[in-house]
Write an enzyme that holds these catalytic residues in place. Structure first.
Site, PDB file in Angstrom:
ATOM      1  N   PHE A 157       0.857  -1.185   0.000  1.00  0.00           N
ATOM      2  CA  PHE A 157       0.000   0.000   0.000  1.00  0.00           C
ATOM      3  C   PHE A 157       0.892   1.233   0.000  1.00  0.00           C
ATOM      4  O   PHE A 157       1.739   1.397   0.873  1.00  0.00           O
ATOM      5  CB  PHE A 157      -0.934   0.035   1.219  1.00  0.00           C
ATOM      6  N   ASP A 241       9.326   2.580   1.377  1.00  0.00           N
ATOM      7  CA  ASP A 241       8.151   3.294   1.877  1.00  0.00           C
ATOM      8  C   ASP A 241       8.100   3.075   3.378  1.00  0.00           C
ATOM      9  O   ASP A 241       7.752   1.991   3.854  1.00  0.00           O
ATOM     10  CB  ASP A 241       6.884   2.757   1.196  1.00  0.00           C
ATOM     11  N   LYS A 270       2.647   9.835   8.349  1.00  0.00           N
ATOM     12  CA  LYS A 270       2.010   9.285   9.564  1.00  0.00           C
ATOM     13  C   LYS A 270       2.638   9.809  10.862  1.00  0.00           C
ATOM     14  O   LYS A 270       2.335  10.914  11.298  1.00  0.00           O
ATOM     15  CB  LYS A 270       2.028   7.761   9.493  1.00  0.00           C
TER      16      LYS A 270
HETATM   17  N1  PLP Z   1       2.402   4.177   2.417  1.00  0.00           N
HETATM   18  C1  PLP Z   1       2.088   3.334   3.425  1.00  0.00           C
HETATM   19  C2  PLP Z   1       3.005   2.219   3.763  1.00  0.00           C
HETATM   20  C3  PLP Z   1       0.902   3.519   4.128  1.00  0.00           C
HETATM   21  O1  PLP Z   1       0.584   2.679   5.123  1.00  0.00           O
HETATM   22  C4  PLP Z   1       0.062   4.593   3.781  1.00  0.00           C
HETATM   23  C5  PLP Z   1      -1.223   4.806   4.490  1.00  0.00           C
HETATM   24  O2  PLP Z   1      -1.759   3.936   5.123  1.00  0.00           O
HETATM   25  C6  PLP Z   1       0.434   5.435   2.734  1.00  0.00           C
HETATM   26  C7  PLP Z   1       1.623   5.202   2.084  1.00  0.00           C
HETATM   27  C8  PLP Z   1      -0.445   6.590   2.325  1.00  0.00           C
HETATM   28  O3  PLP Z   1      -0.352   7.600   3.248  1.00  0.00           O
HETATM   29  P1  PLP Z   1      -1.441   8.796   3.247  1.00  0.00           P
HETATM   30  O4  PLP Z   1      -2.741   8.191   3.614  1.00  0.00           O
HETATM   31  O5  PLP Z   1      -0.904   9.764   4.266  1.00  0.00           O
HETATM   32  O6  PLP Z   1      -1.455   9.362   1.877  1.00  0.00           O
END
Ligand code: PLP
Length: 419
Positions: A157, A241, A270
């Protein structure tokens, strides 16, 4: 277009009459909020540490921290003070000018991560857009016009904007939207599948050190090291990520630390702002020319208010030793969940995760989303990671007694599934 009148609830709040009840607010929400989410029918009004209180004052134990965001808990006085003071001093100047907080935050993050450069934005998806663009633009600037492929993983994700969504490895999230060309997904943990895709056309491999939304799934031993070797061999960038795993969540500042692997760039969001929206891309000096002026940017990204919040979060994590604490409390939670899984083998398959990002894996046939409302009724807030994984991502300030309270509630609710 004709103007509309305020709903009864909003009219009362405006006229400073009695405060609306949860039921009244939910009725307005059902008419006025765009229905792209399906929230639990609870309206929160305040929080403190790991506790949240709804409009009527009912207490909930928050073991999800707004999906791994509220690292220092709710209403931490140091964070609240830093935001208040900065708001009263300076909130925004744009990236046409420097601001003090932005420069200091970049310096602090580089010192903690071993990276050299920081680019700020407002969310995890935006941070991933930045590293995606960095990968393609770097190859382009070197004259490698064919090097555009991005390798990502099934169940990964990376966010909801089109670039981040294209890298997201769950087809249901992409359904109906199309995708940016040139992103290929292979199985997480499968180095042979990676090798089969590698070549002079690969700009980057993007990986979560622990797949969060995909089911709290740690990378298997040797996997990220293998990715580093593949990227080095084929001239591709290795992107981590760390939106969910970074800022202490795994019991170390960043997930790649302790793996012996240094990525070329990482994305953060986050926990970085502890609830205040901010994202970042950190990268090495070698890639500093990848996105020259004019190629990428954000009006709000790196504004003094967001950066002051993030600096306060970093300070609190250090002062309260919360990163080391995440490792210790994570081991404690792992013990509790392991015991629970062994006690209830008809429902639980096991537990996994790192630090304070942990999942209780249910047996096929059990669906986490079905038990979340029962847990909320019992006053405990958790989230699902995939179909069958009950995710614990509490504030890093959580106390062991709170973890025990949460697991006891889970035990009770799960007990009802087999009777
Ligand atoms: N990358 C990871 C690993 C995530 O868990 C998330 C959100 O859950 C995101 C990116 C996306 O972040 P945002 O919701 O702040 O755009």
């Amino acid at each position: 277009m004709q103007e509309q009148v305020l709903t009864g609830v909003a009219r009362r709040v405006e006229s400073k009459a009695t405060m609306p009840t949860s039921a009244e607010l939910l009725a307005t929400a059902s008419k006025r909020l765009y229905p792209n989410y399906k929230p639990a029918p609870i309206v929160f009004a305040r929080g403190k540490g790991c506790e949240l209180f709804d409009v009527e004052g009912r207490r909930y134990l928050d073991l999800c921290a707004g999906v791994a965001v509220c690292a220092v808990g709710h209403a931490h006085p140091t964070l609240a003070k830093a935001i208040g003071e900065q708001a009263a001093r300076l909130m925004h100047v744009s990236n046409y000018f420097y601001n003090e907080e932005n420069i200091l935050l970049a310096d602090e993050l580089c010192a903690k991560s071993g990276m050299d450069r920081a680019l700020f934005c407002n969310s995890g998806a935006e941070a991933n857009e930045a590293i995606f663009k960095l990968a393609r633009r770097t190859a382009y600037a070197k004259g490698e016009k064919e090097r555009t492929k991005i390798l990502a993983f099934h169940n990964a994700f990376h966010g909801r904007t089109m670039g981040a969504l294209s890298m997201t490895g769950t087809p249901k999230y992409r359904e109906g939207f199309g995708a940016v060309d040139g992103v290929v997904h292979v199985a997480y943990g499968d180095l042979d599948a990676v090798k089969a895709q590698m070549g002079a056309d690969v700009a980057a491999v993007i990986v979560e050190p622990v797949q969060g939304e995909g089911g709290v799934l740690p990378a298997p031993p040797g996997f990220v090291q293998g990715l580093r070797a593949q990227c080095d061999q084929h001239g591709a960038l290795l992107l981590f990520d760390e939106v969910q795993t970074g800022i202490g969540r795994l019991g170390r500042w960043f997930g790649y630390q302790e793996t012996g692997v240094l990525p070329d760039a990482i994305s953060l969001a986050k926990g970085l702002g502890g609830g205040f929206p901010i994202g970042a891309m950190l990268t090495t000096e070698a890639l500093a020319s990848g996105l020259p002026p004019g190629t990428h940017g954000s009006t709000f990204g790196g504004n003094p208010l967001a950066c002051a919040a993030a600096r306060a979060v970093l300070r609190i994590l250090d002062e309260e030793d919360l990163v080391r604490g995440a490792k210790i409390k994570g081991a404690y939670l792992s013990g509790l969940l392991g015991d629970l899984a062994r006690e209830m083998p008809a429902v639980c398959e096991g537990e996994r995760g790192e630090g304070l990002l942990r999942g209780l894996v249910l047996k096929p046939g059990f669906v986490v989303r079905d038990i979340l409302p029962k847990l909320a009724d019992a006053g405990v807030l958790l989230t699902a990671a995939g179909e069958r994984v009950l995710r614990f991502s509490p504030p890093l300030v959580v106390r062991e007694a709170e973890l025990a309270e949460g697991v006891a509630a889970v035990r009770k609710v799960i007990g009802t599934l087999t009777t």
